[in-house]
Design an enzyme around this catalytic site. Structure first.
Site, PDB file in Angstrom:
ATOM      1  N   GLU A 115       0.855  -1.195   0.000  1.00 26.57           N
ATOM      2  CA  GLU A 115       0.000   0.000   0.000  1.00 26.57           C
ATOM      3  C   GLU A 115       0.885   1.238   0.000  1.00 26.57           C
ATOM      4  O   GLU A 115       2.022   1.185   0.468  1.00 26.57           O
ATOM      5  CB  GLU A 115      -0.852   0.043   1.282  1.00 26.57           C
ATOM      6  CG  GLU A 115      -1.836  -1.087   1.393  1.00 26.57           C
ATOM      7  CD  GLU A 115      -2.309  -1.291   2.831  1.00 26.57           C
ATOM      8  OE1 GLU A 115      -2.046  -0.427   3.687  1.00 26.57           O
ATOM      9  OE2 GLU A 115      -2.924  -2.337   3.084  1.00 26.57           O
ATOM     10  N   LYS A 117       2.157   4.568   1.564  1.00 24.84           N
ATOM     11  CA  LYS A 117       2.207   5.100   2.925  1.00 24.84           C
ATOM     12  C   LYS A 117       1.827   6.583   2.834  1.00 24.84           C
ATOM     13  O   LYS A 117       2.600   7.407   2.347  1.00 24.84           O
ATOM     14  CB  LYS A 117       3.596   4.926   3.522  1.00 24.84           C
ATOM     15  CG  LYS A 117       3.666   5.307   4.965  1.00 24.84           C
ATOM     16  CD  LYS A 117       4.967   4.784   5.577  1.00 24.84           C
ATOM     17  CE  LYS A 117       5.022   5.070   7.058  1.00 24.84           C
ATOM     18  NZ  LYS A 117       5.047   6.484   7.378  1.00 24.84           N
ATOM     19  N   ASP A 119       1.157  10.271   3.985  1.00 22.91           N
ATOM     20  CA  ASP A 119       1.801  11.116   4.989  1.00 22.91           C
ATOM     21  C   ASP A 119       0.766  12.036   5.631  1.00 22.91           C
ATOM     22  O   ASP A 119       0.622  13.194   5.258  1.00 22.91           O
ATOM     23  CB  ASP A 119       2.916  11.925   4.317  1.00 22.91           C
ATOM     24  CG  ASP A 119       3.882  12.494   5.335  1.00 22.91           C
ATOM     25  OD1 ASP A 119       3.795  12.107   6.518  1.00 22.91           O
ATOM     26  OD2 ASP A 119       4.714  13.330   4.942  1.00 22.91           O
ATOM     27  N   TYR A 226      -8.183   7.774   4.269  1.00 26.80           N
ATOM     28  CA  TYR A 226      -8.069   6.472   3.615  1.00 26.80           C
ATOM     29  C   TYR A 226      -7.942   5.414   4.695  1.00 26.80           C
ATOM     30  O   TYR A 226      -7.094   5.542   5.596  1.00 26.80           O
ATOM     31  CB  TYR A 226      -6.822   6.400   2.724  1.00 26.80           C
ATOM     32  CG  TYR A 226      -7.030   6.947   1.320  1.00 26.80           C
ATOM     33  CD1 TYR A 226      -8.226   6.750   0.634  1.00 26.80           C
ATOM     34  CD2 TYR A 226      -5.996   7.633   0.682  1.00 26.80           C
ATOM     35  CE1 TYR A 226      -8.397   7.242  -0.658  1.00 26.80           C
ATOM     36  CE2 TYR A 226      -6.166   8.126  -0.609  1.00 26.80           C
ATOM     37  CZ  TYR A 226      -7.367   7.924  -1.267  1.00 26.80           C
ATOM     38  OH  TYR A 226      -7.532   8.402  -2.531  1.00 26.80           O
ATOM     39  N   LYS A 315      10.644   3.582   3.128  1.00 24.36           N
ATOM     40  CA  LYS A 315      10.515   5.036   2.958  1.00 24.36           C
ATOM     41  C   LYS A 315      11.366   5.489   1.785  1.00 24.36           C
ATOM     42  O   LYS A 315      12.555   5.152   1.711  1.00 24.36           O
ATOM     43  CB  LYS A 315      10.988   5.753   4.223  1.00 24.36           C
ATOM     44  CG  LYS A 315      10.134   5.414   5.434  1.00 24.36           C
ATOM     45  CD  LYS A 315       9.276   6.577   5.823  1.00 24.36           C
ATOM     46  CE  LYS A 315       9.619   7.008   7.203  1.00 24.36           C
ATOM     47  NZ  LYS A 315       8.992   8.146   7.705  1.00 24.36           N
ATOM     48  N   CYS A 409      15.298  48.241   4.969  1.00 29.61           N
ATOM     49  CA  CYS A 409      14.381  47.633   4.003  1.00 29.61           C
ATOM     50  C   CYS A 409      15.041  47.651   2.624  1.00 29.61           C
ATOM     51  O   CYS A 409      15.485  48.705   2.164  1.00 29.61           O
ATOM     52  CB  CYS A 409      13.064  48.394   3.971  1.00 29.61           C
ATOM     53  SG  CYS A 409      11.986  47.837   2.639  1.00 29.61           S
ATOM     54  N   CYS A 412      12.938  50.297   0.490  1.00 33.28           N
ATOM     55  CA  CYS A 412      12.780  51.730   0.766  1.00 33.28           C
ATOM     56  C   CYS A 412      13.785  52.247   1.798  1.00 33.28           C
ATOM     57  O   CYS A 412      13.697  53.398   2.216  1.00 33.28           O
ATOM     58  CB  CYS A 412      11.349  52.023   1.225  1.00 33.28           C
ATOM     59  SG  CYS A 412      10.989  51.381   2.869  1.00 33.28           S
ATOM     60  N   CYS A 427       9.329  45.791   7.577  1.00 32.96           N
ATOM     61  CA  CYS A 427       9.554  47.187   7.220  1.00 32.96           C
ATOM     62  C   CYS A 427       8.353  47.974   7.737  1.00 32.96           C
ATOM     63  O   CYS A 427       7.225  47.720   7.327  1.00 32.96           O
ATOM     64  CB  CYS A 427       9.664  47.332   5.706  1.00 32.96           C
ATOM     65  SG  CYS A 427       9.555  49.066   5.224  1.00 32.96           S
ATOM     66  N   CYS A 433       6.481  52.333   1.497  1.00 34.31           N
ATOM     67  CA  CYS A 433       7.348  51.272   0.966  1.00 34.31           C
ATOM     68  C   CYS A 433       6.721  50.683  -0.302  1.00 34.31           C
ATOM     69  O   CYS A 433       5.639  50.088  -0.247  1.00 34.31           O
ATOM     70  CB  CYS A 433       7.534  50.204   2.039  1.00 34.31           C
ATOM     71  SG  CYS A 433       8.527  48.821   1.487  1.00 34.31           S
TER      72      CYS A 433
HETATM   73  S1  IVH Z   1      -0.311   0.063   8.711  1.00 39.54           S
HETATM   74  C1  IVH Z   1       0.890  -1.700  13.000  1.00 39.54           C
HETATM   75  N1  IVH Z   1      -0.693   1.188   6.382  1.00 39.54           N
HETATM   76  O1  IVH Z   1       2.360   5.110   8.915  1.00 39.54           O
HETATM   77  C2  IVH Z   1       0.969  -0.476  12.193  1.00 39.54           C
HETATM   78  N2  IVH Z   1       0.160   2.534   8.144  1.00 39.54           N
HETATM   79  O2  IVH Z   1       4.201   3.713  11.550  1.00 39.54           O
HETATM   80  C3  IVH Z   1      -0.144  -0.392  11.234  1.00 39.54           C
HETATM   81  N3  IVH Z   1       0.487   4.886   7.533  1.00 39.54           N
HETATM   82  O3  IVH Z   1       1.452   6.554  11.567  1.00 39.54           O
HETATM   83  C4  IVH Z   1       0.040   0.708  10.282  1.00 39.54           C
HETATM   84  N4  IVH Z   1      -0.209   4.715   5.463  1.00 39.54           N
HETATM   85  O4  IVH Z   1      -0.705   5.908  10.312  1.00 39.54           O
HETATM   86  C5  IVH Z   1      -0.277   1.376   7.652  1.00 39.54           C
HETATM   87  N5  IVH Z   1      -1.149   2.060   4.292  1.00 39.54           N
HETATM   88  C6  IVH Z   1      -0.727   2.240   5.539  1.00 39.54           C
HETATM   89  C7  IVH Z   1      -0.297   3.488   6.017  1.00 39.54           C
HETATM   90  C8  IVH Z   1       0.152   3.586   7.339  1.00 39.54           C
HETATM   91  C9  IVH Z   1       0.265   5.542   6.382  1.00 39.54           C
HETATM   92  C10 IVH Z   1       1.040   5.508   8.759  1.00 39.54           C
HETATM   93  C11 IVH Z   1       0.376   5.088  10.021  1.00 39.54           C
HETATM   94  C12 IVH Z   1       1.445   5.259  11.069  1.00 39.54           C
HETATM   95  C13 IVH Z   1       2.704   5.061  10.282  1.00 39.54           C
HETATM   96  C14 IVH Z   1       3.283   3.688  10.533  1.00 39.54           C
END
Ligand code: IVH
Length: 700
Positions: A115, A117, A119, A226, A315, A409, A412, A427, A433
């Site tokens: 999946e 990740k 942010d 999500y 990451k 500034c 000016c 300023c 200005c």
């Molecule tokens: S699974 C047991 N799936 O990433 C941990 N986490 O340290 C279960 N995050 O803050 C997390 N997308 O909120 C999972 N597809 C995803 C994710 C996801 C973002 C975040 C999660 C947590 C950090 C994981």
């Protein structure tokens, strides 16, 4: 005993500083001072307000919901702890993870789910009988903040699920709350317009938004969610992928980017595909989450102290590039704030070529110890605004030149000032200005303000450079100067007609937008609307004191002080006079939005909790303007407890014990006269609706 003006000054200073710190904490996720120092200032303010009640400001930070920053939301213990994932940055680590899984499963076949990740901010949602009943943040993993009212504002999140035969009665959904990149960009553009500091990235924007007390404001921020896992007490599904499919069937938003991967090679293909593709995705992502699909196998692999052994996060390396810092220029904004901008040797980064990077303020330059000629590292903060994150000191040329932050500034030559507690130099030459004057004109004609057709930022900037206009009032003299305009290059008769028609039409733009267009510091669209609705005419606003203005909902002490100061300046008064002569709207037309009456005279109210449609301040205002009184504690004499979400159970119990009626915000509104000055509902209905029963005599 200190004289009262000294006390007043101190109250204002403390109020301003505390509002600022609150703002930084909630909106920017910055803690500039330790909590203890914050609490001391709050205590001092509270003491002064107790000793000098007449000087207390109605919107004082001491009156915030819950009192202090740590008590804003009730907390709840997670049924299943919210763990985090082990992180890795290398493909070798991923292969090692796969080997550990293989060993742990003793040779049995297995597959993965990959999946994105996201942010954002981790969120745990509880559904009972298909209804959303609670939303809790991750907190420390064991206990988090209950933010149900705020998550309810997420449009794509179902409050009631689509029923299905396999739907557990009571389950938890885990997922990520986030702010889509276009929404984030729009929010920052708006903040820039309002002269407010920019939010660093969408994650901070999402977490700051979830911490807002007013869920109506949260709704305006357009957060999304999500789902990525479903938790039940027993095992309900055979695999993670089956659970994701079920979540989608129930109507929960699941990103359709997830894939089943038969082996680590397919996992790496997924990782490689999204390394580039994620830049096209409208949501900030920082990696890939890899999970063993079979839930029995997940149990078999188990957990370390902090994270599951059956999952890992890969990451993507923060996208950074190294390039030369050639020059630092200083931009002066509409409010006089000076922002240093680094000019770089162009370098490709995350899909674009970066030539400039923001340096935020003077502190940043000092912290990084930047010199001209340095090789610097640039990253994209939240994938959007490039910033300088470091210097390659080993590669520093011998002739690198230390950066002298200007004391004057750059536009000016007025000596710059740095108000206490602020990060930016400013300023102070508001009247003279050039970039400030020009930016104010651009703001005045902009779409959200006077929206003058045919007079865009570029044209008004050109007119300014030519000396044709200096202040917004000069715009209204342009039609009479047609002969001069005709001589300008690139401006045909037709454009001039269009321009003149646009100027004429702008005289019909409603007062709140005119007020916003004046470009008073901190007075953004919302504040302008609130001030206009409250004062109704610019004349009333011009004579209002800061203390009075601070009493208007959403207008804090800092804003009120800035606005009152602005209206006191003779040149601003002259500007308003000229706008009035020109026929610009300087008063609200139509009915007052907050009805005033004596309908609630003799009644006392306690307001508690977080409300869907109004802030607590708005409810207070409504009660006061209809003759009611607000008090803090529940007693037998109390008329009503107005209860929102997350109200403490102790308050409810006390009210029930003392037979004080508990009403909702809708029921409170129903007590008021409607805008036609008729009761919104008959008194009988109110009594029936609120279940007041014998309390009906209160209306007689
Ligand atoms: S699974 C047991 N799936 O990433 C941990 N986490 O340290 C279960 N995050 O803050 C997390 N997308 O909120 C999972 N597809 C995803 C994710 C996801 C973002 C975040 C999660 C947590 C950090 C994981």
């Amino acid at each position: 005993m200190p004289d009262s003006s000294a006390v007043q000054q101190r109250i204002l200073a403390l109020t301003e500083r505390l509002h600022q710190l609150n703002h930084q904490y909630y909106q920017l996720d910055i803690s500039e001072v330790p909590d203890q120092e914050f609490d001391q200032m709050l205590a001092e303010l509270h003491q002064l307000e107790t000793d000098y009640p007449d000087l207390a400001l109605p919107n004082s930070p001491t009156r915030r919901v819950g009192g202090t920053i740590t008590k804003q939301f009730p907390t709840a213990v997670h049924r299943y702890p919210m763990l985090s994932l082990g992180n890795t940055y290398s493909e070798d680590d991923l292969r090692e993870f796969d080997e550990r899984v293989q060993r742990g499963l003793e040779g049995a076949p297995y597959s993965y789910v990959c999946e994105l990740k996201i942010d954002g901010v981790a969120m745990s949602l509880r559904y009972e009988h298909g209804q959303l009943v609670q939303g809790v943040t991750r907190g420390d993993g064991t206990r988090g903040d209950v933010v149900t009212a705020n998550v309810r504002t997420i449009r794509t999140l179902p409050l009631a699920l689509r029923p299905g035969p396999d739907q557990p009665e009571d389950f938890e959904v885990r997922g990520e709350v986030f702010m889509p990149l276009p929404v984030f960009a729009e929010l920052n553009a708006e903040r820039e317009q309002n002269g407010e500091p920019l939010l660093a990235n969408p994650r901070n924007a999402a977490s700051g938004t979830l911490k807002l007390q007013n869920s109506a404001q949260v709704a305006a921020r357009k957060l999304r969610f999500y789902a990525y896992s479903l938790l039940t007490p027993g095992r309900h599904f055979a695999s993670h992928s089956a659970a994701l499919e079920a979540l989608s069937r129930y109507g929960l938003p699941v990103s359709d980017t997830w894939r089943r991967c038969a082996n680590i090679t397919e996992v790496l293909d997924f990782v490689h595909y999204w390394a580039k593709q994620r830049h096209e995705f409208p949501v900030a992502t920082d990696g890939i989450v890899i999970k063993v699909d079979d839930l029995r196998q997940q149990d078999q692999l188990g957990y370390t102290a902090k994270s599951p052994r059956w999952a890992i996060a890969y990451k993507y390396p923060a996208e950074a590039a190294r390039t030369r810092l050639n020059e630092v220029i200083y931009n002066v904004g509409r409010t006089g704030a000076v922002t240093p901008v680094a000019l770089l040797t162009p370098v490709p980064l995350a899909g674009t070529v970066v030539k400039r990077a923001t340096l935020h303020n003077a502190n940043q330059i000092e912290l990084l110890d930047l010199r001209l000629g340095d090789l610097v590292y640039v990253e994209k903060g939240g994938e959007i605004i490039p910033k300088i994150t470091g210097v390659d000191l080993a590669a520093r040329p011998a002739d690198a030149v230390p950066i002298q932050y200007p004391t004057l500034c750059p536009a000016c030559a007025t000596p710059l000032v740095r108000p206490e507690g602020e990060a930016h130099f400013r300023c102070p030459n508001e009247r003279g200005c050039p970039p400030q004057l020009k930016a104010r004109l651009e703001h005045y004609v902009s779409r959200r303000a006077l929206n003058i057709d045919g007079l865009g930022a570029e044209t008004v900037g050109r007119f300014f450079d030519l000396g044709l206009v200096t202040t917004p009032a000069d715009i209204y003299d342009l039609p009479a100067r047609r002969a001069e305009l005709v001589t300008l290059e690139r401006l045909g008769e037709k454009s001039i007609d269009n321009l003149i028609a646009g100027i004429e039409a702008s005289k019909q733009v409603p007062f709140p937008r005119v007020l916003f267009g004046l470009g008073i510091r901190y007075v953004g669209e919302t504040v302008a609307q609130k001030l206009a609705a409250h004062y109704r005419t610019i004349d009333a606003l011009m004579v209002a004191s800061a203390e009075e203005m601070a009493a208007v909902p959403e207008v804090g002490g800092v804003i009120a002080v800035a606005a009152a100061h602005w209206f006191q300046q003779p040149e601003n008064q002259a500007l308003i006079e000229r706008l009035r002569q020109a026929g610009v709207q300087l008063a609200v037309t139509g009915e007052a939005p907050v009805p005033a009456s004596d309908r609630l005279a003799g009644l006392t109210f306690v307001i508690s909790g977080v409300f869907e449609s109004h802030s607590r301040e708005e409810l207070q205002q409504v009660i006061i303007s209809n003759g009611g009184k607000i008090t803090g504690s529940i007693s037998k004499k109390l008329s009503y407890l107005v209860a929102g979400d997350n109200m403490g159970p102790a308050k409810r119990e006390k009210a029930l014990a003392l037979k004080v009626p508990i009403i909702s915000e809708t029921e409170l509104m129903a007590l008021l006269p409607s805008s036609e000055d008729e009761p919104a509902v008959s008194e009988e209905n109110v009594i029936a609706a609120t279940g007041l029963g014998s309390q009906g005599e209160l209306f007689s």
